[in-house]
Design an enzyme around this catalytic site. Structure first.
Site, mmCIF file in Angstrom:
data_model
loop_
_atom_site.group_PDB
_atom_site.id
_atom_site.type_symbol
_atom_site.label_atom_id
_atom_site.label_comp_id
_atom_site.label_asym_id
_atom_site.label_seq_id
_atom_site.Cartn_x
_atom_site.Cartn_y
_atom_site.Cartn_z
ATOM 1 N N ASP A 67 0.822 -1.219 0.000
ATOM 2 C CA ASP A 67 0.000 0.000 0.000
ATOM 3 C C ASP A 67 0.851 1.262 0.000
ATOM 4 O OD1 ASP A 67 0.980 -0.472 2.534
ATOM 5 O OD2 ASP A 67 -0.959 -0.631 3.506
ATOM 6 N N ASP A 136 -6.928 -2.725 14.663
ATOM 7 C CA ASP A 136 -8.334 -3.069 14.391
ATOM 8 C C ASP A 136 -8.462 -4.298 13.468
ATOM 9 O OD1 ASP A 136 -7.496 -2.054 11.971
ATOM 10 O OD2 ASP A 136 -8.960 -0.435 11.854
ATOM 11 N N HIS A 138 -6.845 -4.797 10.575
ATOM 12 C CA HIS A 138 -6.706 -4.590 9.126
ATOM 13 C C HIS A 138 -5.403 -5.163 8.590
ATOM 14 C CE1 HIS A 138 -4.761 -0.479 10.071
ATOM 15 N NE2 HIS A 138 -3.868 -1.079 9.311
HETATM 16 C C1 GLP Z 1 -0.388 0.464 8.582
HETATM 17 C C2 GLP Z 1 -0.066 -0.386 7.366
HETATM 18 C C3 GLP Z 1 -0.225 -1.868 7.655
HETATM 19 C C4 GLP Z 1 0.505 -2.223 8.948
HETATM 20 C C5 GLP Z 1 -0.089 -1.423 10.084
HETATM 21 C C6 GLP Z 1 0.535 -1.751 11.434
HETATM 22 O O1 GLP Z 1 -1.755 0.687 8.732
HETATM 23 N N1 GLP Z 1 -0.870 -0.042 6.247
HETATM 24 O O2 GLP Z 1 0.294 -2.616 6.570
HETATM 25 O O3 GLP Z 1 0.370 -3.605 9.195
HETATM 26 O O4 GLP Z 1 0.137 -0.049 9.798
HETATM 27 O O5 GLP Z 1 1.696 -1.024 11.662
HETATM 28 P P1 GLP Z 1 2.715 -1.332 12.818
HETATM 29 O O6 GLP Z 1 3.495 -2.531 12.390
HETATM 30 O O7 GLP Z 1 3.579 -0.103 12.899
HETATM 31 O O8 GLP Z 1 1.948 -1.575 14.050
#
Ligand code: GLP
Length: 259
Positions: A67, A136, A138
């Site tokens: 993304d 959440d 995702h």
């Molecule tokens: C963002 C990204 C995700 C990632 C998430 C968690 O929303 N789009 O791909 O998994 O952050 O990030 P972190 O690993 O910093 O908790």
């Protein structure tokens, strides 16, 4: 779904990196799906160590990232292109031209998303897809309420994700975080031949519970991985703490991995 539960994130990151190193050694033309966020950073460091030690080469590897924030140029220090260059691509011998991140400044973002899907297809599909998970539940930027068969498209961030991710932006301000992104869809992600999801810390415990033991629901888009037949979760004890069958999963995956 296999759930590998490690004492520390360092241990989990090493194991996950070893899976990728082994895959690239086996097939030097591996197609990788890559993720951003703080979670995969340690794994990327381990992958770079293996390159430095000449155990593996990424010269023929191609990658597609999950993304990108809509509206951010790849030079912005919070863009996912910038993140990947700094945290992985500069540290391994991959050719930058073989790395792909959605263009956050695309004039026609939906066209950009369609073209991205076509590129992945042309490359033969993703061999290993790396994922983190949002608090959440995702995956990529597929927020609650996203169809589990969604394709790469323009998506809308929830206030909770904007709040989570604001810590990385200028002065931690939520208004600095773009409200939209270009993201691989859940359906796109699930087409990868193998999936590795990383999750660390107690802030991810509810998300991992929903992903592994919740019903398959668009409310937790990671739960779609339950339908994938080669999905591996590498987590630490905190992230696994709410799983009812955690002892069983830990024993089963350790046995399969010969640990
Ligand atoms: C963002 C990204 C995700 C990632 C998430 C968690 O929303 N789009 O791909 O998994 O952050 O990030 P972190 O690993 O910093 O908790």
């Amino acid at each position: 779904m296999e759930i590998v539960i490690c004492k520390t994130k360092e241990e989990a990151s090493k194991l996950a990196a070893a899976v990728i190193t082994a895959q690239v050694k086996k097939n030097p033309k591996t197609v990788l799906g890559l993720a951003t966020g703080s979670t995969p950073v340690l794994m990327y460091t381990e992958m770079a160590k293996a390159v430095k030690a000449k155990k593996v080469s990424y010269k023929q590897v191609k990658s597609w990232n999950l993304d990108e924030y809509y509206g951010l140029p790849g030079t912005h220090d919070q863009s996912y292109r910038y993140f990947m260059n700094e945290n992985l691509f500069k540290k391994i011998d991959i050719k930058l031209a073989n790395t792909h991140v959605l263009n956050g400044l695309a004039k026609d973002p939906e066209k950009e998303c369609k073209a991205y899907e076509a590129q992945i297809k042309k490359a033969g599909g993703i061999d290993i897809q790396v994922l983190g998970i949002g608090s959440d539940g995702h995956i990529a930027f597929n927020e609650p309420g996203t169809s589990l068969s969604s394709r790469t498209s323009v998506v809308y961030l929830t206030p909770s994700t904007i709040k989570d991710n604001a810590r990385l932006f200028f002065k931690g301000k939520e208004k600095e975080v773009p409200t939209r992104a270009l993201s691989m869809g859940v359906g796109t992600i699930c087409e990868a031949k193998k999936i590795i999801l990383l999750a660390f810390g107690k802030g991810k415990a509810d998300a991992i519970k929903g992903c592994v033991e919740g019903g398959i629901s668009q409310f937790c888009t990671a739960s779609a991985l339950q339908l994938h037949n080669d999905a591996w979760i590498f987590c630490d004890e905190e992230a696994a703490s709410k799983l009812t069958l955690k002892k069983y999963y830990a024993w089963r995956s350790a046995t399969k991995l010969g640990l």
